[in-house]
Write an enzyme that holds these catalytic residues in place. Structure first.
Site, mmCIF file in Angstrom:
data_model
loop_
_atom_site.group_PDB
_atom_site.id
_atom_site.type_symbol
_atom_site.label_atom_id
_atom_site.label_comp_id
_atom_site.label_asym_id
_atom_site.label_seq_id
_atom_site.Cartn_x
_atom_site.Cartn_y
_atom_site.Cartn_z
ATOM 1 N N LEU A 23 -82.581 -11.212 -13.135
ATOM 2 C CA LEU A 23 -81.494 -11.368 -12.010
ATOM 3 C C LEU A 23 -80.660 -12.740 -12.703
ATOM 4 C CD1 LEU A 23 -83.830 -11.561 -8.833
ATOM 5 C CD2 LEU A 23 -81.947 -10.007 -9.312
ATOM 6 N N GLY A 24 -81.260 -13.596 -13.247
ATOM 7 C CA GLY A 24 -80.748 -14.639 -13.726
ATOM 8 C C GLY A 24 -81.469 -15.391 -14.823
ATOM 9 N N GLY A 26 -82.051 -19.343 -16.459
ATOM 10 C CA GLY A 26 -81.719 -20.961 -16.365
ATOM 11 C C GLY A 26 -82.055 -21.402 -17.704
ATOM 12 N N TYR A 28 -84.766 -23.066 -18.435
ATOM 13 C CA TYR A 28 -86.275 -22.940 -18.943
ATOM 14 C C TYR A 28 -86.899 -21.711 -18.368
ATOM 15 C CZ TYR A 28 -85.535 -27.823 -19.623
ATOM 16 O OH TYR A 28 -85.035 -29.281 -20.298
ATOM 17 N N SER A 29 -85.936 -20.944 -17.824
ATOM 18 C CA SER A 29 -86.538 -19.796 -17.115
ATOM 19 C C SER A 29 -85.692 -18.547 -16.898
ATOM 20 C CB SER A 29 -86.872 -20.108 -15.631
ATOM 21 O OG SER A 29 -85.763 -20.384 -15.056
ATOM 22 N N VAL A 30 -86.608 -17.355 -16.734
ATOM 23 C CA VAL A 30 -85.904 -16.144 -16.504
ATOM 24 C C VAL A 30 -86.295 -15.825 -15.064
ATOM 25 C CG1 VAL A 30 -85.804 -13.677 -16.969
ATOM 26 C CG2 VAL A 30 -85.973 -15.685 -18.811
ATOM 27 N N VAL A 31 -85.237 -15.371 -14.247
ATOM 28 C CA VAL A 31 -85.533 -14.789 -13.005
ATOM 29 C C VAL A 31 -85.512 -13.513 -12.821
ATOM 30 C CG1 VAL A 31 -84.944 -15.178 -10.443
ATOM 31 C CG2 VAL A 31 -84.946 -17.368 -11.829
ATOM 32 N N LYS A 46 -89.483 -16.409 -10.486
ATOM 33 C CA LYS A 46 -88.992 -17.414 -11.613
ATOM 34 C C LYS A 46 -90.162 -17.284 -12.580
ATOM 35 C CE LYS A 46 -86.836 -21.764 -11.860
ATOM 36 N NZ LYS A 46 -86.033 -22.641 -11.383
ATOM 37 N N LYS A 142 -75.126 -27.698 -7.924
ATOM 38 C CA LYS A 142 -73.813 -26.787 -8.517
ATOM 39 C C LYS A 142 -73.896 -25.603 -8.120
ATOM 40 C CE LYS A 142 -76.997 -26.250 -12.532
ATOM 41 N NZ LYS A 142 -77.016 -26.735 -14.244
ATOM 42 N N THR A 182 -76.269 -31.421 -14.723
ATOM 43 C CA THR A 182 -75.084 -30.825 -15.614
ATOM 44 C C THR A 182 -73.965 -32.037 -15.664
ATOM 45 O OG1 THR A 182 -75.660 -28.673 -14.748
ATOM 46 C CG2 THR A 182 -73.559 -28.831 -15.571
#
Ligand code: ADP
Ligand code: MG
Length: 359
Positions: A23-24, A26, A28-31, A46, A142, A182
């Site tokens: 889904l997305g 980040g 440090y992660s993959v969702v 996550k 953000k 950010t």
């Protein structure tokens, strides 16, 4: 297991979820989408690779602690459903936000008025006020961390990604000096290392509001150093005039009161909620979408091109590239089987932090 064992206790349980599409992504992660095997209910997982977290485990623990404490209490805050770990990964199971990220959704709309931006800012701020009441500073607000719960027109907007949140110790927060977030949304006091308190979220709300009304951020400059200097001086303008001509005076005043350099003079979340920009019932007749979409897509294309050039340079540095190899811009690329594999044991990451510019 004996209590005097020197080995840490490891509880092995069969995994109750099956993961699906990504889904997305980040930092440090993959969702991933996931489904609970027994109930058939869908959630988002996550997946955080432990090897990437080396030394940063506190960020995950923090995210879990924060979500546990606040996730049930506000309709605009993502709910934590479950948490577990495997040998390689940590999993945070949350509600699925099927409506996508804030800005992608706006770009897909047929029209978009200032009153739509008002609604979005009002929901976000009401969740921020709730977090602040509970002594939590988000610190990474953000657009990518604001997700819609469903694709419906009237869907809730959810604050996600509590990786950088801190439960504020009112006594100590002035002493906190870790740089995070950010750059484009970061408050001056973060660069000055003089504070990390609740006002940093209001600054970010100011940047998001500006962005929601024109499609570009107020401190966007050619380099991070220039961007940081612009932030330190609060050097932004409502320009070019063509994009701001139809934006209300209340909106500009609201932004000015969020983008106030001195944190103690900045509006609080409660004050911001009472500002005329959010409380007035003014009807706005000007469709902002054509300009917002144009500006947003211009940036996105540019950033994708920069990402591609960087990726190519990285490959060249590593000596991986020989002969002709073409790489699609990261933002437009479909995940490949290779990415999927990497997600399972060695988390795949974008060469840069998504849409963020990395020098
Ligand atoms: P990071 O801490 O690595 O930035 P995020 O929590 O922001 O991770 O998640 C990264 C991306 O994954 C988000 O920008 C969003 O696109 C997607 N995402 C995160 N949580 C969900 C969710 N609950 N439902 C759907 N998509 C999600
Ligand atoms: Mg994020």
């Amino acid at each position: 297991m004996s209590s005097n064992s020197s080995q840490p206790r490891v509880q092995v349980q069969p995994c109750r979820y099956k993961t699906g599409k990504t889904l997305g992504q980040g930092s440090y992660s993959v969702v991933k989408e996931c489904v609970h095997i027994d109930t058939g209910r869908y959630y988002a997982a996550k997946v955080i690779n432990k090897s990437l977290m080396a030394g940063r485990e506190h960020m995950v623990r923090n995210e879990i602690a924060v979500l546990k404490r606040v996730s049930m209490g506000h309709q605009n805050v993502l709910t934590l459903v479950d948490y577990f770990e495997t040998v390689n990964n940590l999993y945070l199971v949350t509600d699925l936000a099927l409506g996508g990220e804030l800005f992608d959704r706006i770009c897909r709309k047929g029209s978009y008025y200032e009153s739509d931006a008002v609604e979005l800012i009002r929901s976000t701020l009401s969740a921020v006020a709730y977090l602040h009441e509970n002594g939590i500073v988000h610190r990474d607000l953000k657009p990518e961390n604001l997700l819609f719960r469903t694709p419906d027109e009237n869907s809730d907007l959810l604050i996600a990604d509590f990786g950088l949140s801190r439960i504020v110790d009112e006594e100590k927060f002035h002493a906190l000096t870790t740089t995070c977030g950010t750059p484009g949304y970061m408050a001056p006091e973060i660069f000055k290392k003089t504070g990390h308190g609740k006002p940093v979220d209001i600054w970010a709300i100011g940047v998001i509001t500006y962005f929601l009304l024109c499609g570009y951020t107020p401190f966007d400059r050619d380099s991070h150093v220039d961007e940081m200097q612009a932030i330190l001086r609060a050097d932004y303008k409502f320009e070019p005039a063509t994009y701001w001509a139809d934006v209300s005076r209340e909106a500009r005043d609201f932004i000015n009161k969020c983008l106030t350099i001195a944190p103690e003079k900045r509006m609080t979340a409660v004050e911001a909620l009472a500002h005329p920009f959010l409380s007035s019932e003014t009807k706005h007749s000007h469709d902002l979408l054509p300009n917002v979409r144009k500006n947003f897509n211009a940036k996105r294309t540019l950033h994708a091109a920069i990402d591609t050039i960087r990726a190519i340079n990285k490959l060249k540095e590593g000596g991986v590239m020989n002969g002709a190899l073409s790489i699609a811009p990261e933002d437009q690329r479909e995940p490949t089987a290779e990415d999927e594999n990497a997600n399972n044991d060695g988390l795949w990451r974008r060469p840069t932090g998504g849409r963020m510019r990395v020098e």
